[in-house]
Design a protein around this motif. Structure first.
Motif, PDB file in Angstrom:
ATOM      1  N   LYS A  93       4.113 -27.848  19.545  1.00  0.00           N
ATOM      2  CA  LYS A  93       4.874 -27.407  17.797  1.00  0.00           C
ATOM      3  C   LYS A  93       6.389 -26.932  18.640  1.00  0.00           C
ATOM      4  N   SER A  94       6.569 -26.451  19.464  1.00  0.00           N
ATOM      5  CA  SER A  94       7.822 -25.730  20.403  1.00  0.00           C
ATOM      6  C   SER A  94       7.694 -25.747  22.203  1.00  0.00           C
ATOM      7  N   ASP A  95       9.421 -25.695  22.354  1.00  0.00           N
ATOM      8  CA  ASP A  95       9.636 -26.173  23.323  1.00  0.00           C
ATOM      9  C   ASP A  95      10.538 -24.240  24.227  1.00  0.00           C
ATOM     10  N   GLU A 109      13.418 -22.851  26.129  1.00  0.00           N
ATOM     11  CA  GLU A 109      14.939 -22.244  25.942  1.00  0.00           C
ATOM     12  C   GLU A 109      15.186 -22.047  27.746  1.00  0.00           C
ATOM     13  N   VAL A 129      11.631 -22.344  20.837  1.00  0.00           N
ATOM     14  CA  VAL A 129      12.535 -22.604  20.231  1.00  0.00           C
ATOM     15  C   VAL A 129      11.556 -23.798  19.471  1.00  0.00           C
ATOM     16  N   ALA A 133       9.878 -27.267  19.276  1.00  0.00           N
ATOM     17  CA  ALA A 133      10.226 -29.015  19.193  1.00  0.00           C
ATOM     18  C   ALA A 133      11.113 -29.553  18.680  1.00  0.00           C
ATOM     19  N   GLN A 134      11.927 -30.457  19.548  1.00  0.00           N
ATOM     20  CA  GLN A 134      12.923 -31.756  18.999  1.00  0.00           C
ATOM     21  C   GLN A 134      12.108 -32.519  18.597  1.00  0.00           C
ATOM     22  N   ARG A 135      12.647 -32.645  16.391  1.00  0.00           N
ATOM     23  CA  ARG A 135      11.773 -33.230  15.749  1.00  0.00           C
ATOM     24  C   ARG A 135      12.504 -35.495  15.720  1.00  0.00           C
ATOM     25  N   ARG A 136      11.172 -35.888  16.379  1.00  0.00           N
ATOM     26  CA  ARG A 136      11.592 -37.822  15.846  1.00  0.00           C
ATOM     27  C   ARG A 136      12.725 -37.489  14.828  1.00  0.00           C
TER      28      ARG A 136
END
Length: 139
Positions: free
Chosen positions: A48-50, A52, A79, A81-84
């Motif tokens: 769900k997150s990344d 940074e 942060v 996660a980037q969504r597609r």
């Protein structure tokens, strides 16, 4: 050869941790993996997150494909996660490509393909009324 280190601290915490590695620098992806391993971050959070990674002195955010030099202090932030990109169908793409008046974007506006423009002219009466008017005058 002495091992190189990078000191990291989560932005929301006060404790400073150290990652040791061989060589003059460590890739950001390897640094993230090592932080996840040492901090015991579970897979559910990772999905769900990344993380940074930024330089603690200059606040420069490191790109995922860059490297962090030895003896550098970094800040770590969690942060989202980037969504597609959303999946769109061909029908939806067709609807989005139409203008508000139902014409394709590439088609010329009415009255512009030769002939005078009818903008501002009164609307013509329906065809049935024209036919009745002609029939009355003929009688």
């Amino acid at each position: 050869m002495a091992r190189s280190t990078v000191q990291y601290k989560f932005k929301s915490q006060t404790a400073v941790h150290t990652v040791q590695f061989d060589g003059p620098s460590i890739r950001v992806l390897d640094l993230k993996a090592e932080i996840i391993r040492t901090q015991g971050i579970n897979k559910d959070m990772w999905a769900k997150s990344d993380l940074e990674i930024s330089n603690a002195q200059t606040s420069e955010v490191f790109a995922p494909d860059s490297s962090v030099g030895r003896n550098v202090a970094v800040l770590v932030r969690r942060v989202p996660a980037q969504r597609r990109a959303p999946i769109t169908s061909k029908i939806m793409e067709r609807e989005l490509s139409l203008d508000g008046d139902g014409r394709d974007e590439g088609s010329p506006p009415p009255g512009s393909a030769g002939g005078p423009s009818l903008a501002g002219a009164p609307a013509a009466p329906p065809l049935e009324e024209e036919t009745r008017a002609v029939a009355r005058t003929a009688v």
